[in-house]
Design an enzyme around this catalytic site. Structure first.
Site, PDB file in Angstrom:
ATOM      1  N   VAL A  16     -61.578  57.190   8.207  1.00 29.27           N
ATOM      2  CA  VAL A  16     -60.427  57.123   7.297  1.00 29.27           C
ATOM      3  C   VAL A  16     -60.411  55.775   6.578  1.00 29.27           C
ATOM      4  O   VAL A  16     -60.121  55.698   5.384  1.00 29.27           O
ATOM      5  CB  VAL A  16     -59.101  57.392   8.049  1.00 29.27           C
ATOM      6  CG1 VAL A  16     -57.908  57.210   7.111  1.00 29.27           C
ATOM      7  CG2 VAL A  16     -59.091  58.810   8.613  1.00 29.27           C
ATOM      8  N   SER A  41     -66.608  44.090  15.455  1.00 27.20           N
ATOM      9  CA  SER A  41     -67.021  44.088  14.044  1.00 27.20           C
ATOM     10  C   SER A  41     -66.681  42.772  13.347  1.00 27.20           C
ATOM     11  O   SER A  41     -67.253  42.454  12.306  1.00 27.20           O
ATOM     12  CB  SER A  41     -66.341  45.230  13.289  1.00 27.20           C
ATOM     13  OG  SER A  41     -66.760  46.475  13.775  1.00 27.20           O
ATOM     14  N   ARG A 118     -44.764  58.438  13.523  1.00 28.63           N
ATOM     15  CA  ARG A 118     -44.212  59.570  12.766  1.00 28.63           C
ATOM     16  C   ARG A 118     -42.848  60.020  13.279  1.00 28.63           C
ATOM     17  O   ARG A 118     -42.087  60.630  12.538  1.00 28.63           O
ATOM     18  CB  ARG A 118     -45.190  60.750  12.776  1.00 28.63           C
ATOM     19  CG  ARG A 118     -46.393  60.516  11.875  1.00 28.63           C
ATOM     20  CD  ARG A 118     -47.257  61.760  11.754  1.00 28.63           C
ATOM     21  NE  ARG A 118     -48.562  61.410  11.204  1.00 28.63           N
ATOM     22  CZ  ARG A 118     -49.693  62.024  11.512  1.00 28.63           C
ATOM     23  NH1 ARG A 118     -49.686  63.028  12.373  1.00 28.63           N
ATOM     24  NH2 ARG A 118     -50.828  61.654  10.966  1.00 28.63           N
ATOM     25  N   CYS A 158     -52.511  65.868   8.630  1.00 24.23           N
ATOM     26  CA  CYS A 158     -53.306  66.531   7.590  1.00 24.23           C
ATOM     27  C   CYS A 158     -53.113  68.044   7.592  1.00 24.23           C
ATOM     28  O   CYS A 158     -53.165  68.687   6.540  1.00 24.23           O
ATOM     29  CB  CYS A 158     -54.779  66.190   7.752  1.00 24.23           C
ATOM     30  SG  CYS A 158     -55.412  66.468   9.419  1.00 24.23           S
ATOM     31  N   GLY A 188     -61.577  66.081  10.192  1.00 22.66           N
ATOM     32  CA  GLY A 188     -60.264  65.781  10.772  1.00 22.66           C
ATOM     33  C   GLY A 188     -60.382  65.106  12.127  1.00 22.66           C
ATOM     34  O   GLY A 188     -59.456  64.422  12.574  1.00 22.66           O
ATOM     35  N   GLU A 210     -52.313  69.151  18.033  1.00 27.46           N
ATOM     36  CA  GLU A 210     -52.199  69.556  16.626  1.00 27.46           C
ATOM     37  C   GLU A 210     -51.134  70.627  16.401  1.00 27.46           C
ATOM     38  O   GLU A 210     -50.452  70.634  15.377  1.00 27.46           O
ATOM     39  CB  GLU A 210     -53.561  70.053  16.156  1.00 27.46           C
ATOM     40  CG  GLU A 210     -53.789  69.968  14.672  1.00 27.46           C
ATOM     41  CD  GLU A 210     -54.034  68.565  14.163  1.00 27.46           C
ATOM     42  OE1 GLU A 210     -54.169  68.423  12.939  1.00 27.46           O
ATOM     43  OE2 GLU A 210     -54.070  67.601  14.955  1.00 27.46           O
ATOM     44  N   LYS A 213     -47.627  69.096  16.252  1.00 29.99           N
ATOM     45  CA  LYS A 213     -47.443  68.389  14.977  1.00 29.99           C
ATOM     46  C   LYS A 213     -47.211  69.388  13.842  1.00 29.99           C
ATOM     47  O   LYS A 213     -46.347  69.192  12.983  1.00 29.99           O
ATOM     48  CB  LYS A 213     -48.679  67.542  14.641  1.00 29.99           C
ATOM     49  CG  LYS A 213     -48.922  66.379  15.573  1.00 29.99           C
ATOM     50  CD  LYS A 213     -50.275  65.734  15.248  1.00 29.99           C
ATOM     51  CE  LYS A 213     -50.684  64.710  16.283  1.00 29.99           C
ATOM     52  NZ  LYS A 213     -52.043  64.220  16.044  1.00 29.99           N
ATOM     53  N   ARG A 244     -60.530  74.682  15.194  1.00 25.89           N
ATOM     54  CA  ARG A 244     -61.572  73.864  14.562  1.00 25.89           C
ATOM     55  C   ARG A 244     -62.700  74.779  14.106  1.00 25.89           C
ATOM     56  O   ARG A 244     -63.199  75.598  14.877  1.00 25.89           O
ATOM     57  CB  ARG A 244     -62.108  72.833  15.559  1.00 25.89           C
ATOM     58  CG  ARG A 244     -63.062  71.818  14.950  1.00 25.89           C
ATOM     59  CD  ARG A 244     -62.338  70.808  14.071  1.00 25.89           C
ATOM     60  NE  ARG A 244     -61.585  69.842  14.850  1.00 25.89           N
ATOM     61  CZ  ARG A 244     -60.654  69.041  14.322  1.00 25.89           C
ATOM     62  NH1 ARG A 244     -60.349  69.122  13.034  1.00 25.89           N
ATOM     63  NH2 ARG A 244     -60.014  68.175  15.078  1.00 25.89           N
ATOM     64  N   HIS A 251     -58.796  71.852   5.126  1.00 22.90           N
ATOM     65  CA  HIS A 251     -58.029  72.626   6.094  1.00 22.90           C
ATOM     66  C   HIS A 251     -57.431  73.840   5.379  1.00 22.90           C
ATOM     67  O   HIS A 251     -56.738  73.699   4.368  1.00 22.90           O
ATOM     68  CB  HIS A 251     -56.892  71.791   6.686  1.00 22.90           C
ATOM     69  CG  HIS A 251     -57.338  70.737   7.647  1.00 22.90           C
ATOM     70  ND1 HIS A 251     -58.644  70.582   8.072  1.00 22.90           N
ATOM     71  CD2 HIS A 251     -56.619  69.764   8.292  1.00 22.90           C
ATOM     72  CE1 HIS A 251     -58.707  69.567   8.926  1.00 22.90           C
ATOM     73  NE2 HIS A 251     -57.497  69.061   9.077  1.00 22.90           N
ATOM     74  N   THR A 337     -59.031  64.886   4.322  1.00 25.76           N
ATOM     75  CA  THR A 337     -59.196  63.427   4.356  1.00 25.76           C
ATOM     76  C   THR A 337     -58.789  62.754   3.046  1.00 25.76           C
ATOM     77  O   THR A 337     -58.719  61.530   2.985  1.00 25.76           O
ATOM     78  CB  THR A 337     -60.641  63.003   4.721  1.00 25.76           C
ATOM     79  OG1 THR A 337     -61.526  63.386   3.677  1.00 25.76           O
ATOM     80  CG2 THR A 337     -61.080  63.600   6.042  1.00 25.76           C
TER      81      THR A 337
END
Length: 361
Positions: A16, A41, A118, A158, A188, A210, A213, A244, A251, A337
Site C-alpha cells: 500500500v 529499512s 476505524r 476495501c 488485498g 473481513e 468489517k 479470496r 473486488h 488497492t
C-alpha cells in the site's frame, strides 16, 4: 498551487505504501518528501529498502529512489519534515493506534489506510462521495488529543467500496436488508501470484475479520455525528461472506437488496449514473468524473475490462435484475488497492485540504 504540501508515507516499503508513492508521483497538490518504515529499512535509500519487492505495474518513480528511509518510530523527527502523513504501517492494531495518535500529537495530520482507528468514535471514516460531513468530528478529536492541527482520519475497508456507494445512491428507496458475497483479489492481502502461488486456480472461503468489517463499516459511514462522536446507522441490516479468488486487483460483490419503497429498474440505474458527491463538485484532483457507471451487458462488470474505470477510482455496476426472494440484485466491482486503499486515502486528503483541515505547517 504555488508550493506543494510535503507528504510523508509511514510504511512506505509495503504494497500500500508503494501504491501511495505511485499515485502521488505527479500529484498537483502533494509531494512525497519523506518515507518512513521499520528500523531494518531505515538508513537505506528507498530503492535499496524495497529491493526486488516493488509490486506496482509502473516503475518506481525516479524522484523517490534516493530518498533515505527514516525510522517510523522516530515520530518527532519524521513529523518535523512534513506537513502531513499517509499511514500504511504493518503493525498490530494497538501499535498502529498508538503511533498514529503519536504523530497527530506532533500537530501532524494522519490520513490512514489502516483499520485500527476505524471504530474510534471521534475518528472520521470517510468515503468522500458519501460522508464528507463526518470530517467535522475532527474538532472533537482534537480536543481529546489536545491538538490544534493534528488528527487522525481513516478510509474504510476495501471490500465495501463495491456495494456501499451503490446502496448510498439508492438511499431514498430505503434499503432494509442486504445480502452480499464479495470475491476479493489477492492484492488485498498484500500479495502477488509470485508471493502466493497456491492461489492460482484456487478459492479460499475465508478472509480473517473481513465479514465483520463488510457488515458493520457501511453503517458507520451512513451514521451521524452526535455529542462529538459518530453514531452508526441502524439500517440496512447487512450479512456478508468474503471469499479470496485468484485475481490480482479488483473486488467484486454479488448483492441482494430488500427495499422499504419499491423502485423500478430504470429508477435504480438513473440514481447510479447521476450520483455525484463533494469530490465531483469541487473537481478534486483524484476524483472520478463519473463515480458509478452502469454496464448493460450481461457479462459485465469484469475485472479484466472494468477494474481501471476512472483510473481505478470509479465503481462499476451491472446485472441489476429482480430477485425471487429479495427485491433486486446486482454485481458491483471496485479497484481494491486504488479506490479501496491508497487512492481512497489520497482523495480523503484532498477533501481535508479543500475543507481547510490540512494546511502547510
Amino acid at each position: 498551487m504555488s508550493e506543494k504540501l510535503k507528504v510523508g508515507i509511514l510504511g512506505g516499503t509495503g504494497m500500500v505504501g508503494q501504491r501511495f508513492i505511485s499515485l502521488l508521483e505527479d500529484h498537483p497538490w502533494f509531494e512525497v518528501t519523506t518515507i518512513a518504515a521499520s528500523p531494518r529499512s531505515a538508513g537505506k535509500t528507498y530503492e535499496e529498502a524495497v529491493g526486488d519487492r516493488w509490486k506496482m505495474a509502473k516503475p518506481m518513480p525516479q524522484k523517490v529512489k534516493d530518498i533515505v528511509v527514516m525510522n517510523v518510530n522516530e515520530v518527532e523527527k519524521v513529523a518535523s519534515e512534513v506537513d502531513f502523513v499517509f499511514s500504511a504501517v504493518d503493525m498490530t492494531k494497538d501499535e498502529i493506534k498508538a503511533i498514529e495518535e503519536a504523530y497527530a500529537k506532533t500537530e501532524t495530520p494522519v490520513v490512514s489506510n489502516n483499520s485500527a482507528h476505524r471504530w474510534t468514535p471521534d475518528v472520521p471514516m470517510v468515503v468522500p462521495e458519501i460522508n464528507p460531513e463526518h470530517m467535522k468530528v475532527i474538532e472533537f478529536q482534537r480536543k481529546r488529543l489536545g491538538t490544534k492541527r493534528g488528527f487522525v482520519a481513516v478510509k474504510p475497508n476495501c471490500s465495501i467500496q463495491s456495494y456501499a456507494p451503490v446502496l448510498t445512491a439508492w438511499k431514498e428507496f430505503e434499503p432494509v436488508e442486504v445480502v452480499a458475497t464479495t470475491y476479493q483479489a489477492i492484492s488485498g492481502a498484500g500479495k502477488t501470484f509470485k508471493d502466493w502461488p497456491e492461489m492460482e486456480g484456487n478459492i479460499i472461503p475465508y478472509i480473517g475479520g473481513e465479514e465483520e468489517k463488510s457488515e458493520k463499516e457501511p453503517l458507520r459511514i451512513w451514521g451521524e455525528i452526535k455529542d462529538g462522536v459518530i453514531e452508526p446507522a441502524a439500517l440496512p441490516v447487512i450479512t456478508c461472506q468474503c471469499i479470496r479468488v485468484p485475481v490480482l486487483d479488483g473486488h467484486t460483490a454479488a448483492v441482494f437488496v430488500r427495499f422499504r419503497k419499491k423502485p423500478t429498474k430504470e429508477q435504480l440505474i438513473e440514481k447510479l449514473v447521476s450520483y455525484k458527491g463533494v469530490p465531483q463538485e469541487l473537481n478534486l484532483p483524484s476524483a472520478p468524473k463519473q463515480f458509478i457507471q452502469y454496464l448493460e451487458e450481461d457479462n459485465r462488470p469484469q475485472v479484466s475490462l472494468d477494474v481501471n474505470f476512472e483510473n481505478g477510482m470509479g465503481i462499476s455496476v451491472g446485472r441489476i435484475r429482480e430477485d425471487s426472494v429479495y427485491d433486486w440484485k446486482f454485481v458491483g466491482l471496485s479497484h481494491n488497492t486504488v479506490r479501496g486503499a491508497a487512492g481512497g486515502a489520497v482523495l480523503c486528503a484532498e477533501l481535508l485540504k479543500a475543507q481547510g483541515y490540512i494546511t502547510k505547517k
